[in-house]
Design a protein around this motif. Structure first.
Motif, short mmCIF file in Angstrom:
data_model
loop_
_atom_site.label_atom_id
_atom_site.label_comp_id
_atom_site.label_asym_id
_atom_site.label_seq_id
_atom_site.Cartn_x
_atom_site.Cartn_y
_atom_site.Cartn_z
N THR A 19 2.30 1.69 -3.46
CA THR A 19 1.23 2.16 -4.37
C THR A 19 0.94 3.63 -4.12
O THR A 19 0.74 4.41 -5.05
CB THR A 19 -0.06 1.34 -4.15
N ALA A 20 0.92 4.03 -2.83
CA ALA A 20 0.65 5.42 -2.50
C ALA A 20 1.78 6.33 -2.98
O ALA A 20 1.53 7.47 -3.41
CB ALA A 20 0.45 5.58 -0.99
N LEU A 46 -11.76 12.89 -0.68
CA LEU A 46 -11.26 12.21 -1.88
C LEU A 46 -10.42 10.99 -1.48
O LEU A 46 -10.59 9.91 -2.03
CB LEU A 46 -10.45 13.19 -2.73
N TYR A 47 -9.54 11.16 -0.51
CA TYR A 47 -8.72 10.02 -0.08
C TYR A 47 -9.56 8.96 0.61
O TYR A 47 -9.20 7.78 0.62
CB TYR A 47 -7.59 10.49 0.86
N SER A 48 -10.70 9.36 1.20
CA SER A 48 -11.54 8.37 1.89
C SER A 48 -12.18 7.40 0.90
O SER A 48 -12.72 6.37 1.30
CB SER A 48 -12.63 9.07 2.71
N THR A 49 -12.13 7.73 -0.40
CA THR A 49 -12.69 6.80 -1.40
C THR A 49 -11.74 5.64 -1.67
O THR A 49 -12.11 4.70 -2.37
CB THR A 49 -13.00 7.53 -2.72
N TYR A 50 -10.53 5.72 -1.13
CA TYR A 50 -9.53 4.66 -1.34
C TYR A 50 -9.27 3.89 -0.06
O TYR A 50 -9.40 4.43 1.04
CB TYR A 50 -8.20 5.26 -1.85
N ALA A 51 -8.87 2.60 -0.22
CA ALA A 51 -8.62 1.73 0.93
C ALA A 51 -7.23 1.96 1.50
O ALA A 51 -6.38 1.07 1.52
CB ALA A 51 -8.79 0.26 0.54
N ILE A 52 -6.99 3.19 1.94
CA ILE A 52 -5.71 3.52 2.55
C ILE A 52 -5.95 4.48 3.70
O ILE A 52 -6.72 5.42 3.58
CB ILE A 52 -4.73 4.11 1.51
N LYS A 83 0.84 -1.20 0.00
CA LYS A 83 0.00 0.00 0.00
C LYS A 83 0.87 1.24 0.00
O LYS A 83 0.55 2.24 -0.66
CB LYS A 83 -0.92 0.02 1.23
#
Lengths: 306, 245
Positions: free
Chosen positions: B6-7, B83-89, B3
């Motif tokens: 990827t980030a 926006l970041y909350s839409t991703y699994a991180i 992760k």
């Protein structure tokens, strides 16, 4: 039915004293589509943000698949696919990259990643813009991209804040079909201003006004909460003849651009009247919803303010 | 780990649109300053290394506080968090990835200049140099993340971070000699952690210490612990800011 999301007595008070949510109770079961509706500033987005862990409830609890999201916030990232209300995007990432990263964060790699990515892009009709950067997209396409990210990211529940706002009518209908098909695998919680959307998709609806749930039920149940006159609009091939008929029956009506608007107390009276008008002059257009979901919602909101 | 990688990839691709700004701020400007120092005819070899070692520290301070710190403040804004909350991180993972991304961005200039210094130095204590360099980077990352988390208002942060950078660089013997200052100024400079960072990097290269090296290491470690404690508490409880003014 298995309960996926349980919101119990959630209250949210902001630092300026505004009570955005007051004792909200809400449940989402597996295989359900739940709608959240209400006027602007009612507290729908505040509630969704608390479910996502972006805001901390002042009181109450939220559990996802039985786990408290405050004690175990990782469950949100595992299970929830979220589409925000606003068209948010990374300007430098293409559509393919934005959705691709969502899949990568879920652990997809190589062939399965490419396959799933193509599946989502085709499902949302984003094929033509897959290599467009975020800054090149219209707001409607950004919303579709965000829906793609939500679909890529989601586990057991999709939380969508106005999923089809800014989207054209053709794509809107397509998205509604896509979301309806997802019911088999996921639960959905949709906040929306589009009454057609909630009527078409939702099994149950929560009406939120001033932070409180004032009505709950299926669209049919909510429509039947208040006894309202039946309103209908129609046009005929002979407006003069129709006017004479309505005048004879001493019915109040409005006529504008060839379209009659009137209301009757009972549904059966309305049906009989339409039959009679059709027999006499022939109806060329009609819009008739009884009981009217939209009218009931407006009346419930008005009553709550009084 | 995947992760984080990827980030980092996502961060680099997100910076694509700002490639020209990055090129100027992180490569062209720093290299041009380094080049001017090198071609300056009046300087001896050791003096050049003295200036170049200070120059590395100032580049890292500037990049970390002004870019990384601002990035973290920016991430706490409502739209960006959403926006970041839409991703699994998670937010902590994003912050760690940002830190690593900015270390990678500054790495070329740091390695090239440090390589030149090492190649032209007579005396090198490798262990102290590596410890000093690593502690410098860790400390500056913690300070940048601390500032990013502490500063709620992005508009004020935009100006304030530049002021902080300016003060840290001005009140440190980056481009001037500590020994030539009067005791009052020396006292003021010793409060500034950058003076100690410079000490930790210069002493292993054979330069005279501004202050006992153990004192510098201790001071920086202590400040790092305070910053780490604050960051640890704030980083896991990041919610949408409810009041930024």
């Amino acid at each position: 039915m298995d309960k996926v999301l349980d919101v119990v007595n959630v209250t949210k008070i902001y630092p300026n004293g505004k009570k955005a949510n007051a004792g909200i109770n809400l449940e989402v079961y597996k295989g359900e589509i739940i709608g959240l509706i209400g006027p602007n500033g009612a507290g729908k987005t505040t509630l969704l943000r608390q479910i996502l862990g972006l805001l901390k409830p002042t009181e109450g609890s939220i559990t996802l698949l039985g786990k408290d999201i405050v004690k175990d916030p990782s469950i949100i990232k595992q299970e929830v696919g979220f589409e925000p209300q606003y068209p948010l995007y990374f300007p430098s990432l293409t559509v393919e990259e934005s959705i691709g990263f969502a899949l990568k964060f879920k652990g997809y790699k190589g062939e399965p990643l490419s396959k799933k990515l193509s599946q989502i892009i085709e499902l949302l009709n984003l094929g033509k813009v897959r290599n467009y950067y975020g800054y090149q997209l219209s707001p409607g396409l950004i919303k579709l991209q965000l829906l793609g990210v939500a679909l890529a990211q989601s586990g057991s529940i999709l939380v969508l804040d106005e999923p089809t706002s800014m989207i054209d009518i053709i794509n809107k209908n397509h998205i509604w079909q896509v979301l309806a098909d997802f019911k088999a695998e996921k639960s959905l919680l949709i906040a929306s201003h589009d009454m057609n959307e909630v009527k078409r998709l939702c099994d149950r609806i929560y009406l939120i006004v001033d932070g409180k749930v004032i009505a709950e039920g299926s669209p049919e149940q909510i429509s039947g909460l208040l006894k309202l006159p039946c309103k209908f609009s129609f046009s005929t091939s002979d407006s003069d003849q129709t006017e004479k008929l309505l005048t004879q029956k001493q019915l109040e009506y409005a006529l504008e651009n060839g379209i009659f608007d009137l209301s009757v107390v009972e549904l059966s009276l309305g049906i009989d009247l339409i039959k009679e008008i059709n027999d006499q002059t022939g109806i060329t257009y009609i819009h008739f919803e009884a009981p009217s979901f939209d009218e009931t919602i407006m009346k419930l909101v008005e009553n709550s303010h009084e | 780990m995947s992760k984080i990688s990827t980030a980092i990839e996502m961060e680099f691709k997100s910076l694509r649109i700002y490639w020209l700004q990055l090129l100027i701020v992180v490569f062209v400007m720093p290299f041009s300053y380094a080049f001017i120092i090198l071609i300056s005819g009046n300087l001896q070899g050791a003096s050049v290394n003295y200036l170049l070692s200070g120059y590395i520290i100032s580049t890292i301070i500037s990049t970390f506080i002004n870019m990384l710190g601002m990035r973290i403040t920016n991430m706490r804004q409502q739209e960006v968090l959403e926006l970041y909350s839409t991703y699994a991180i998670s937010f902590p993972t994003i912050v760690i990835s940002e830190c690593l991304a900015y270390v990678l961005i500054t790495l070329p200039i740091v390695l090239i200049v440090l390589g030149y210094i090492v190649a032209t130095s007579q005396v090198i204590n490798w262990l102290l140099l590596i410890c000093g360099a690593l502690l410098t980077i860790v400390f500056l990352l913690l300070i940048s993340v601390y500032l990013g988390l502490a500063m709620k208002n992005m508009f004020i942060a935009n100006g304030l971070f530049q002021v902080i950078t300016w003060v840290l660089i001005l009140l440190a013997p980056i481009y001037y000699n500590f020994e030539t200052l009067n005791p009052v100024f020396k006292g003021i400079l010793l409060i500034n952690p950058v003076t100690h960072l410079l000490n930790m990097v210069r002493v292993p290269l054979g330069f005279l210490p501004s202050v006992n090296l153990a004192y510098s290491f201790g001071y920086i470690v202590l400040l790092s612990i305070f910053a780490f404690v604050y960051v640890s508490k704030r980083i896991n409880s990041t919610h949408i800011l409810e009041k930024i003014f």
